[in-house]
Design an enzyme around this catalytic site. Structure first.
Site, PDB file in Angstrom:
ATOM      1  N   GLU A  86      17.355  25.528  45.435  1.00  0.00           N
ATOM      2  CA  GLU A  86      17.496  25.890  44.023  1.00  0.00           C
ATOM      3  C   GLU A  86      16.295  26.778  43.741  1.00  0.00           C
ATOM      4  OE1 GLU A  86      19.787  25.345  41.750  1.00  0.00           O
ATOM      5  OE2 GLU A  86      21.073  24.172  43.079  1.00  0.00           O
ATOM      6  N   THR A 136       7.251  30.022  49.044  1.00  0.00           N
ATOM      7  CA  THR A 136       6.989  30.975  47.959  1.00  0.00           C
ATOM      8  C   THR A 136       5.497  30.994  47.635  1.00  0.00           C
ATOM      9  OG1 THR A 136       7.241  31.215  45.566  1.00  0.00           O
ATOM     10  CG2 THR A 136       7.740  29.064  46.444  1.00  0.00           C
ATOM     11  N   ASP A 137       5.041  32.096  47.053  1.00  0.00           N
ATOM     12  CA  ASP A 137       3.635  32.137  46.615  1.00  0.00           C
ATOM     13  C   ASP A 137       3.398  31.210  45.419  1.00  0.00           C
ATOM     14  OD1 ASP A 137       4.960  33.641  44.676  1.00  0.00           O
ATOM     15  OD2 ASP A 137       3.681  35.416  44.864  1.00  0.00           O
ATOM     16  N   GLU A 138       4.493  30.750  44.801  1.00  0.00           N
ATOM     17  CA  GLU A 138       4.326  29.916  43.603  1.00  0.00           C
ATOM     18  C   GLU A 138       3.728  28.545  43.936  1.00  0.00           C
ATOM     19  OE1 GLU A 138       7.551  30.191  40.761  1.00  0.00           O
ATOM     20  OE2 GLU A 138       8.174  32.119  41.580  1.00  0.00           O
ATOM     21  N   TYR A 162      10.184  23.760  39.966  1.00  0.00           N
ATOM     22  CA  TYR A 162      10.611  24.572  41.126  1.00  0.00           C
ATOM     23  C   TYR A 162       9.499  24.664  42.156  1.00  0.00           C
ATOM     24  CZ  TYR A 162      11.143  28.832  43.911  1.00  0.00           C
ATOM     25  OH  TYR A 162      11.175  29.726  44.954  1.00  0.00           O
ATOM     26  N   ALA A 164       6.807  22.935  42.502  1.00  0.00           N
ATOM     27  CA  ALA A 164       6.395  21.628  43.040  1.00  0.00           C
ATOM     28  C   ALA A 164       7.374  21.186  44.129  1.00  0.00           C
ATOM     29  CB  ALA A 164       6.332  20.591  41.918  1.00  0.00           C
ATOM     30  N   LYS A 166       9.268  23.201  45.985  1.00  0.00           N
ATOM     31  CA  LYS A 166       9.092  24.072  47.149  1.00  0.00           C
ATOM     32  C   LYS A 166       7.828  23.677  47.916  1.00  0.00           C
ATOM     33  CE  LYS A 166      11.001  27.228  48.477  1.00  0.00           C
ATOM     34  NZ  LYS A 166      12.113  27.321  49.473  1.00  0.00           N
ATOM     35  N   LYS A 201      17.471  36.563  37.219  1.00  0.00           N
ATOM     36  CA  LYS A 201      16.079  36.904  37.529  1.00  0.00           C
ATOM     37  C   LYS A 201      15.728  38.212  36.824  1.00  0.00           C
ATOM     38  CE  LYS A 201      15.696  33.391  40.405  1.00  0.00           C
ATOM     39  NZ  LYS A 201      15.977  33.350  41.810  1.00  0.00           N
ATOM     40  N   TYR A 219       9.349  37.260  27.933  1.00  0.00           N
ATOM     41  CA  TYR A 219       8.723  35.965  27.631  1.00  0.00           C
ATOM     42  C   TYR A 219       7.258  36.187  27.226  1.00  0.00           C
ATOM     43  CZ  TYR A 219      12.610  33.913  30.423  1.00  0.00           C
ATOM     44  OH  TYR A 219      13.831  33.542  30.948  1.00  0.00           O
TER      45      TYR A 219
HETATM   46  P1  NAD Z   1      19.291  32.169  45.682  1.00  0.00           P
HETATM   47  O1  NAD Z   1      19.295  31.188  44.557  1.00  0.00           O
HETATM   48  O2  NAD Z   1      19.810  33.537  45.458  1.00  0.00           O
HETATM   49  O3  NAD Z   1      20.112  31.575  46.917  1.00  0.00           O
HETATM   50  C1  NAD Z   1      20.038  30.230  47.305  1.00  0.00           C
HETATM   51  C2  NAD Z   1      21.215  29.933  48.218  1.00  0.00           C
HETATM   52  O4  NAD Z   1      21.115  28.566  48.656  1.00  0.00           O
HETATM   53  C3  NAD Z   1      22.576  30.070  47.530  1.00  0.00           C
HETATM   54  O5  NAD Z   1      23.462  30.771  48.362  1.00  0.00           O
HETATM   55  C4  NAD Z   1      23.035  28.635  47.329  1.00  0.00           C
HETATM   56  O6  NAD Z   1      24.449  28.478  47.355  1.00  0.00           O
HETATM   57  C5  NAD Z   1      22.377  27.940  48.515  1.00  0.00           C
HETATM   58  N1  NAD Z   1      22.168  26.512  48.272  1.00  0.00           N
HETATM   59  C6  NAD Z   1      21.603  25.936  47.166  1.00  0.00           C
HETATM   60  N2  NAD Z   1      21.622  24.594  47.302  1.00  0.00           N
HETATM   61  C7  NAD Z   1      22.188  24.328  48.512  1.00  0.00           C
HETATM   62  C8  NAD Z   1      22.453  23.129  49.212  1.00  0.00           C
HETATM   63  N3  NAD Z   1      22.170  21.942  48.695  1.00  0.00           N
HETATM   64  N4  NAD Z   1      23.021  23.223  50.443  1.00  0.00           N
HETATM   65  C9  NAD Z   1      23.320  24.425  50.991  1.00  0.00           C
HETATM   66  N5  NAD Z   1      23.102  25.589  50.345  1.00  0.00           N
HETATM   67  C10 NAD Z   1      22.530  25.542  49.130  1.00  0.00           C
HETATM   68  O7  NAD Z   1      17.798  32.193  46.194  1.00  0.00           O
HETATM   69  P2  NAD Z   1      16.954  33.396  46.814  1.00  0.00           P
HETATM   70  O8  NAD Z   1      16.306  34.133  45.724  1.00  0.00           O
HETATM   71  O9  NAD Z   1      17.778  34.101  47.809  1.00  0.00           O
HETATM   72  O10 NAD Z   1      15.815  32.580  47.575  1.00  0.00           O
HETATM   73  C11 NAD Z   1      16.004  32.140  48.918  1.00  0.00           C
HETATM   74  C12 NAD Z   1      14.777  31.343  49.361  1.00  0.00           C
HETATM   75  O11 NAD Z   1      13.620  32.158  49.252  1.00  0.00           O
HETATM   76  C13 NAD Z   1      14.510  30.104  48.505  1.00  0.00           C
HETATM   77  O12 NAD Z   1      14.074  29.080  49.372  1.00  0.00           O
HETATM   78  C14 NAD Z   1      13.392  30.547  47.579  1.00  0.00           C
HETATM   79  O13 NAD Z   1      12.595  29.447  47.185  1.00  0.00           O
HETATM   80  C15 NAD Z   1      12.640  31.499  48.461  1.00  0.00           C
HETATM   81  N6  NAD Z   1      11.880  32.560  47.765  1.00  0.00           N
HETATM   82  C16 NAD Z   1      12.529  33.355  46.857  1.00  0.00           C
HETATM   83  C17 NAD Z   1      11.820  34.387  46.237  1.00  0.00           C
HETATM   84  C18 NAD Z   1      12.509  35.330  45.262  1.00  0.00           C
HETATM   85  O14 NAD Z   1      11.846  36.194  44.700  1.00  0.00           O
HETATM   86  N7  NAD Z   1      13.811  35.241  45.056  1.00  0.00           N
HETATM   87  C19 NAD Z   1      10.468  34.583  46.544  1.00  0.00           C
HETATM   88  C20 NAD Z   1       9.853  33.747  47.470  1.00  0.00           C
HETATM   89  C21 NAD Z   1      10.574  32.744  48.083  1.00  0.00           C
HETATM   90  P1  TYD Z   2      11.741  35.486  37.444  1.00  0.00           P
HETATM   91  O1  TYD Z   2      12.512  36.674  37.888  1.00  0.00           O
HETATM   92  O2  TYD Z   2      12.483  34.328  36.858  1.00  0.00           O
HETATM   93  O3  TYD Z   2      10.872  35.022  38.707  1.00  0.00           O
HETATM   94  P2  TYD Z   2       9.646  33.921  38.778  1.00  0.00           P
HETATM   95  O4  TYD Z   2       9.646  33.118  37.560  1.00  0.00           O
HETATM   96  O5  TYD Z   2      10.019  33.124  39.978  1.00  0.00           O
HETATM   97  O6  TYD Z   2       8.406  34.734  38.955  1.00  0.00           O
HETATM   98  O7  TYD Z   2      10.675  35.960  36.396  1.00  0.00           O
HETATM   99  C1  TYD Z   2       9.728  36.977  36.688  1.00  0.00           C
HETATM  100  C2  TYD Z   2       8.806  37.133  35.492  1.00  0.00           C
HETATM  101  O8  TYD Z   2       9.569  37.676  34.400  1.00  0.00           O
HETATM  102  C3  TYD Z   2       8.238  35.816  34.991  1.00  0.00           C
HETATM  103  O9  TYD Z   2       6.906  36.045  34.529  1.00  0.00           O
HETATM  104  C4  TYD Z   2       9.140  35.454  33.814  1.00  0.00           C
HETATM  105  C5  TYD Z   2       9.528  36.801  33.264  1.00  0.00           C
HETATM  106  N1  TYD Z   2      10.860  36.898  32.631  1.00  0.00           N
HETATM  107  C6  TYD Z   2      11.000  37.466  31.357  1.00  0.00           C
HETATM  108  O10 TYD Z   2      10.017  37.884  30.704  1.00  0.00           O
HETATM  109  N2  TYD Z   2      12.256  37.574  30.818  1.00  0.00           N
HETATM  110  C7  TYD Z   2      13.364  37.121  31.479  1.00  0.00           C
HETATM  111  O11 TYD Z   2      14.489  37.217  30.933  1.00  0.00           O
HETATM  112  C8  TYD Z   2      13.221  36.555  32.784  1.00  0.00           C
HETATM  113  C9  TYD Z   2      14.407  36.050  33.554  1.00  0.00           C
HETATM  114  C10 TYD Z   2      11.940  36.467  33.329  1.00  0.00           C
END
Ligand code: NAD
Ligand code: TYD
Length: 360
Positions: A86, A136-138, A162, A164, A166, A201, A219
């Site tokens: 998630e 994640t860097d978070e 989230y 916590a 990860k 996002k 935000y």
């Molecule tokens: P996303 O939400 O787009 O995709 C997550 C995928 O996991 C989806 O296809 C979903 O169906 C699947 N999934 C969720 N719960 C599941 C479960 N219980 N069993 C099997 N599949 C399940 O996420 P994303 O943005 O592609 O991120 C992928 C990974 O990278 C995550 O672990 C996230 O924490 C990490 N990450 C993301 C970012 C970012 O900027 N998006 C940055 C750093 C790390």
């Molecule tokens: P997001 O894309 O949700 O990634 P993360 O929270 O994992 O960094 O958000 C990126 C930044 O943008 C974050 O500081 C929250 C902000 N944000 C907005 O200002 N408006 C929005 O509608 C969304 C989704 C995020």
């Protein structure tokens, strides 16, 4: 032929990674994509690979131990790349439980299933087996006034449910190295952007809303900073870590591209204006007047920034795509995939699985 088990391959980064791997390795690898298809999983992302003989999709939940063990029993898996999670901070603030279930317990199921399948009678593991946890860097928390960057040695201090969750999955993965010498790597990446990103996002949401003349929610004061990385660069980094990384090690992956959210929004608006032709009716809708300051996110981390020095020095990876170029590629992709966006925002993408895989 090396076999990869990719979890969460129908999501944003997972599907980009699968495309990247087939572009790079063609028919010389096999990929098994295991995804539960939550709201974030979209098989339309993988339309162009699904007919390949060396690609298999399995709908399974990583929390389901039996289903995951069965996959390891059926396929001789060499590499696990564990994306499934998630992933949205705002959702975790509303409903933390599912984040712990998937990101912590689901990760434990994956670790145990791989350990069970790979462990030799003497407690060691074959040399080519590797499990990569996509972190994640978070997990490092928030950088404040006077702080420099997150490093691999920065202590964990996650703030959102989230991050916590990860961090817990991340620490469990590390514990399997420390305790069992189970062959892991961890990558902590900054914010990604690019094709196939779900429009909850920031970047896809702003692109989609601006093109429809809808409000652009900012935000708080809009000055929170994120370090944006083009998703293909992330896919490349993951592959390089699995190829060249030292076992048991963590590598930070960042874009060297720190920007305030409000700057990102202005860049998107300017780029849209540049890219839309004069006769496109959407041109008149794209405007700074859409920017709307809204209530801040609870516990909103101020700044994330990574110094990807270790991965550069040890492995030779560095971010290749400049933001100016990456955002144009992303916008161009959204222009060419209006149908994808329509299906995602209407919920129709969820019908694709039933139709494609003829599920009754
Ligand atoms: P996303 O939400 O787009 O995709 C997550 C995928 O996991 C989806 O296809 C979903 O169906 C699947 N999934 C969720 N719960 C599941 C479960 N219980 N069993 C099997 N599949 C399940 O996420 P994303 O943005 O592609 O991120 C992928 C990974 O990278 C995550 O672990 C996230 O924490 C990490 N990450 C993301 C970012 C970012 O900027 N998006 C940055 C750093 C790390
Ligand atoms: P997001 O894309 O949700 O990634 P993360 O929270 O994992 O960094 O958000 C990126 C930044 O943008 C974050 O500081 C929250 C902000 N944000 C907005 O200002 N408006 C929005 O509608 C969304 C989704 C995020």
């Amino acid at each position: 032929m090396r076999t990869y088990l990719v979890t969460g391959g129908a999501g944003f980064i997972g599907s980009n990674y699968i495309h990247y791997m087939f572009r790079k390795y063609g028919d010389s690898i096999r990929i098994i994509n295991v995804d539960a298809l939550t709201y974030a999983g979209n098989l339309e992302n993988l339309k162009d690979v699904e007919s390949r003989d060396n690609y298999t999709f399995i709908r399974a939940d990583i929390r389901d131990r039996e289903a995951i063990e069965k996959i390891f029993a059926e396929y001789d898996i060499d590499r696990v790349v564990h994306f499934a999670a998630e992933s949205h901070v705002d959702r975790s603030i509303r409903n933390p439980e599912i984040f712990v279930e998937t990101n912590v317990l689901g990760t434990l199921v994956m670790l145990n299933a791989a350990k069970k399948a790979w462990e030799l009678p003497d407690g060691t593991y074959p040399a080519d087996k590797r499990f990569l946890y996509v972190s994640t860097d978070e997990v490092y928390g928030s950088l404040e006034e006077g702080d420099t960057y997150f490093y691999e040695t920065t202590p964990f201090s996650p703030h959102s449910p989230y991050s916590a969750s990860k961090a817990s999955g991340d620490m469990l993965t590390k514990a399997y190295w420390d305790t069992y010498r189970f062959p892991i790597n961890i990558t902590s990446c900054s914010n990604n952007y690019g094709p196939y990103q779900f429009p909850e996002k920031l970047i896809p949401l702003i692109i989609n809303n601006a093109l429809q003349g809808k409000k652009l929610p900012v935000y708080g004061d809009g000055k929170n900073v994120r370090d944006w990385l083009y998703v293909d660069d992330h896919a490349k980094a993951i592959d390089m870590v699995q190829e060249k990384g030292r076992l048991g090690e963590r590598y930070n992956i960042g874009g060297h591209n720190e920007k305030q959210n409000i700057e990102i929004i202005h860049i998107i608006l300017e780029t849209l204006q540049e890219m839309l032709s004069e006769d496109d009716p959407r041109k008149a809708l794209v405007s700074k007047d859409l920017i709307t300051y809204v209530e801040d996110r609870k516990g909103h981390d101020r700044r994330y920034a990574i110094a990807p020095d270790k991965i550069k020095e040890e492995i030779g990876w560095y971010p290749e795509t400049m933001f100016k170029e990456g955002i144009r590629l992303t916008i161009q992709w959204f222009f060419e995939h209006e149908e994808w966006m329509k299906n995602v925002t209407s919920g129709d993408y969820q019908k694709y699985y039933e139709e494609m895989y003829q599920v009754k």
